[in-house]
Design an enzyme around this catalytic site. Structure first.
Site, PDB file in Angstrom:
ATOM      1  N   GLN A 147      40.714  42.714  48.674  1.00  4.47           N
ATOM      2  CA  GLN A 147      41.784  43.676  48.434  1.00  4.47           C
ATOM      3  C   GLN A 147      42.153  44.332  49.764  1.00  4.47           C
ATOM      4  O   GLN A 147      41.272  44.731  50.527  1.00  4.47           O
ATOM      5  CB  GLN A 147      41.328  44.731  47.428  1.00  4.47           C
ATOM      6  CG  GLN A 147      41.003  44.174  46.059  1.00  4.47           C
ATOM      7  CD  GLN A 147      42.228  43.704  45.294  1.00  4.47           C
ATOM      8  OE1 GLN A 147      43.368  44.045  45.628  1.00  4.47           O
ATOM      9  NE2 GLN A 147      42.007  42.900  44.255  1.00  4.47           N
ATOM     10  N   TYR A 162      39.051  35.053  37.038  1.00  5.11           N
ATOM     11  CA  TYR A 162      39.527  35.295  38.411  1.00  5.11           C
ATOM     12  C   TYR A 162      38.737  36.449  39.038  1.00  5.11           C
ATOM     13  O   TYR A 162      39.310  37.382  39.598  1.00  5.11           O
ATOM     14  CB  TYR A 162      41.023  35.629  38.440  1.00  5.11           C
ATOM     15  CG  TYR A 162      41.910  34.791  37.561  1.00  5.11           C
ATOM     16  CD1 TYR A 162      42.421  33.578  38.020  1.00  5.11           C
ATOM     17  CD2 TYR A 162      42.257  35.212  36.277  1.00  5.11           C
ATOM     18  CE1 TYR A 162      43.247  32.813  37.211  1.00  5.11           C
ATOM     19  CE2 TYR A 162      43.089  34.451  35.471  1.00  5.11           C
ATOM     20  CZ  TYR A 162      43.574  33.247  35.930  1.00  5.11           C
ATOM     21  OH  TYR A 162      44.407  32.493  35.133  1.00  5.11           O
ATOM     22  N   ASN A 165      34.732  42.239  42.722  1.00  6.19           N
ATOM     23  CA  ASN A 165      35.375  43.525  43.001  1.00  6.19           C
ATOM     24  C   ASN A 165      35.362  44.448  41.788  1.00  6.19           C
ATOM     25  O   ASN A 165      34.982  45.623  41.885  1.00  6.19           O
ATOM     26  CB  ASN A 165      36.813  43.288  43.471  1.00  6.19           C
ATOM     27  CG  ASN A 165      37.519  44.558  43.886  1.00  6.19           C
ATOM     28  OD1 ASN A 165      37.118  45.230  44.823  1.00  6.19           O
ATOM     29  ND2 ASN A 165      38.588  44.900  43.168  1.00  6.19           N
ATOM     30  N   GLU A 218      35.265  32.136  38.509  1.00  5.39           N
ATOM     31  CA  GLU A 218      36.051  32.091  39.748  1.00  5.39           C
ATOM     32  C   GLU A 218      36.009  30.653  40.269  1.00  5.39           C
ATOM     33  O   GLU A 218      34.967  29.999  40.200  1.00  5.39           O
ATOM     34  CB  GLU A 218      35.461  33.057  40.777  1.00  5.39           C
ATOM     35  CG  GLU A 218      35.967  32.925  42.184  1.00  5.39           C
ATOM     36  CD  GLU A 218      37.469  33.126  42.306  1.00  5.39           C
ATOM     37  OE1 GLU A 218      38.126  32.299  42.965  1.00  5.39           O
ATOM     38  OE2 GLU A 218      37.975  34.123  41.735  1.00  5.39           O
ATOM     39  N   ASP A 266      42.553  39.174  36.483  1.00  7.12           N
ATOM     40  CA  ASP A 266      43.214  39.590  37.720  1.00  7.12           C
ATOM     41  C   ASP A 266      43.749  38.317  38.385  1.00  7.12           C
ATOM     42  O   ASP A 266      43.237  37.857  39.403  1.00  7.12           O
ATOM     43  CB  ASP A 266      42.218  40.321  38.629  1.00  7.12           C
ATOM     44  CG  ASP A 266      42.865  40.824  39.915  1.00  7.12           C
ATOM     45  OD1 ASP A 266      44.104  40.812  40.016  1.00  7.12           O
ATOM     46  OD2 ASP A 266      42.115  41.209  40.840  1.00  7.12           O
ATOM     47  N   CYS A 279      49.112  41.448  40.353  1.00  7.17           N
ATOM     48  CA  CYS A 279      49.720  41.601  41.672  1.00  7.17           C
ATOM     49  C   CYS A 279      51.177  41.175  41.667  1.00  7.17           C
ATOM     50  O   CYS A 279      51.814  41.127  42.718  1.00  7.17           O
ATOM     51  CB  CYS A 279      48.931  40.808  42.723  1.00  7.17           C
ATOM     52  SG  CYS A 279      48.893  39.032  42.416  1.00  7.17           S
ATOM     53  N   GLU A 319      51.726  46.509  42.446  1.00  5.20           N
ATOM     54  CA  GLU A 319      50.655  46.016  41.585  1.00  5.20           C
ATOM     55  C   GLU A 319      50.535  46.940  40.380  1.00  5.20           C
ATOM     56  O   GLU A 319      50.871  48.126  40.449  1.00  5.20           O
ATOM     57  CB  GLU A 319      49.338  45.928  42.349  1.00  5.20           C
ATOM     58  CG  GLU A 319      49.462  45.054  43.596  1.00  5.20           C
ATOM     59  CD  GLU A 319      48.172  44.365  43.988  1.00  5.20           C
ATOM     60  OE1 GLU A 319      47.173  44.490  43.262  1.00  5.20           O
ATOM     61  OE2 GLU A 319      48.186  43.695  45.039  1.00  5.20           O
TER      62      GLU A 319
END
Length: 373
Positions: free
Chosen positions: A195, A224, A229, A245, A305, A330, A364
């Site tokens: 990020q 994802y 995070n 992921e 995400d 995003c 976002e």
């Protein structure tokens, strides 16, 4: 106070240079409200950025002329380049090193020759990693100069050329953010996704934790997940967590981050969202799932995400089975497209804007959806 930069109006990084920060946020809030209007008419909570020194990542072209090498960014006209004399959007950890680095480069032909790019990755605690990109093989002479430069800058340095990577120090930095009264740590690897705005990222994670505490049920599934995070700070709220992921390096970092934070109940899987959908629905078996009994999970909450392209058809269909959906986007345009499907089975109960990129049109967003009974 609004950030001031002598390159406003020329440098293509900040296309909203002519608007004060409140006006930028109002514009973004208006657009997000338009996109969500068919699905949600409640409040959208804005989470704002510091107005300067907010970026933990920065990438510059190294432009050479008779005076030496310069940091350069594409001009707003998309044709020319702007030689930078300042860049007040980057974290102090970058700002205090970048000019000393370029002075050292211009004083040493070994460092300067065929350098075509410089990338910075920094943390709020002051750590910094510099990637130097070259059109030449990096030899022992370069390594010796780079080691001295690393000492001068108190930074990690990675040199890259075609099929070559030379690491001076570490190839990662370790970020620390306080979320809900606890300090969390993440390793961010060179040239991996992270990020870009730590202050907004902390607010975004805190928002997700608050919403999960309010609306979540059962165990957590995250698609994802990157290097964890959201996964790590959310994990104390759930008995079990499974996270997917596709990036091998991100999974490696996620497992290391579990160790850094003493978290043991997350199963990280290197799978795409499409593959996990097939596995969860029993349509395909994967060796990567050996030792993971999906039937033992009470998966009622999901966090997604996705990249700018949003969700694929199969994943949108999969999400219909969850009680609670936390969607971090995003790209509000593809979020709105996905909501056209998701709101057939769910309704939005919370919405937020996260201003990761001040002085740009980029927005976002986050929404929470609950299943309609």
């Amino acid at each position: 106070m609004m950030m001031h930069c002598r390159h406003f109006g020329a440098c293509g990084s900040c296309s909203l240079y002519d608007k004060g920060y409140p006006a930028q946020v109002a514009m973004k809030m208006g657009r997000l409200s338009e996109l969500l209007a068919p699905f949600y008419t409640g409040a959208i909570v804005p989470h704002l950025s510091p107005e300067s020194h907010y970026r933990a990542r920065a990438e510059y072209k190294a432009y050479h002329d008779e005076r030496g090498a310069h940091y350069a960014m594409r001009h707003l006209n998309k044709k020319d380049f702007v030689f930078l004399e300042e860049c007040p959007m980057v974290l102090p950890a970058i700002e205090r090193r970048m000019w000393r680095l370029m002075e050292a480069v211009n004083a040493d032909e070994t460092l300067r020759h065929k350098l075509f790019g410089v990338e910075f990755l920094a943390t709020t605690t002051g750590e910094c990693l510099v990637t130097m990109l070259y059109h030449k093989k990096l030899d022992e002479a370069w390594r010796s100069r780079a080691e001295a430069l690393a000492g001068l800058l108190d930074a990690h340095i990675v040199g890259r050329s075609r099929k070559q990577k030379v690491v001076i120090g570490e190839e990662f930095v370790t970020e620390e953010l306080e979320i809900g009264g606890r300090r969390w740590r993440w390793r961010h690897y060179e040239q991996s996704f992270t990020q870009p705005n730590p202050a907004v990222n902390a607010r975004m994670i805190a928002w997700a934790v608050t919403q999960a505490a309010r609306y979540a049920a059962g165990d957590l599934c995250e698609l994802y997940c990157g290097s964890g995070n959201f996964t790590l700070p959310l994990s104390p709220l759930f008995g079990k967590v499974i996270a997917t992921e596709i990036s091998k390096r991100a999974i490696k970092a996620a497992l290391e981050n579990c160790g850094l934070n003493g978290v043991e109940h997350i199963a990280f899987l290197r799978m795409s969202s499409e593959e996990f959908t097939e596995a969860l629905e029993g349509r395909r078996r994967f060796r990567r799932l050996e030792g993971v009994a999906l039937e033992d999970y009470d998966l009622q909450t999901v966090l997604v995400d996705p990249p700018r392209a949003g969700l694929d058809d199969a994943t949108r269909s999969l999400l219909a089975r969850f009680e609670t959906i936390l969607y971090i986007s995003c790209n509000p345009e593809t979020l709105a497209r996905d909501l056209g499907t998701l709101t057939r089975t769910h309704r939005i109960v919370e919405a937020a804007l996260f201003d990761q990129f001040p002085y740009t049109p980029h927005t976002e967003a986050g929404v929470v959806l609950k299943k309609v009974r």
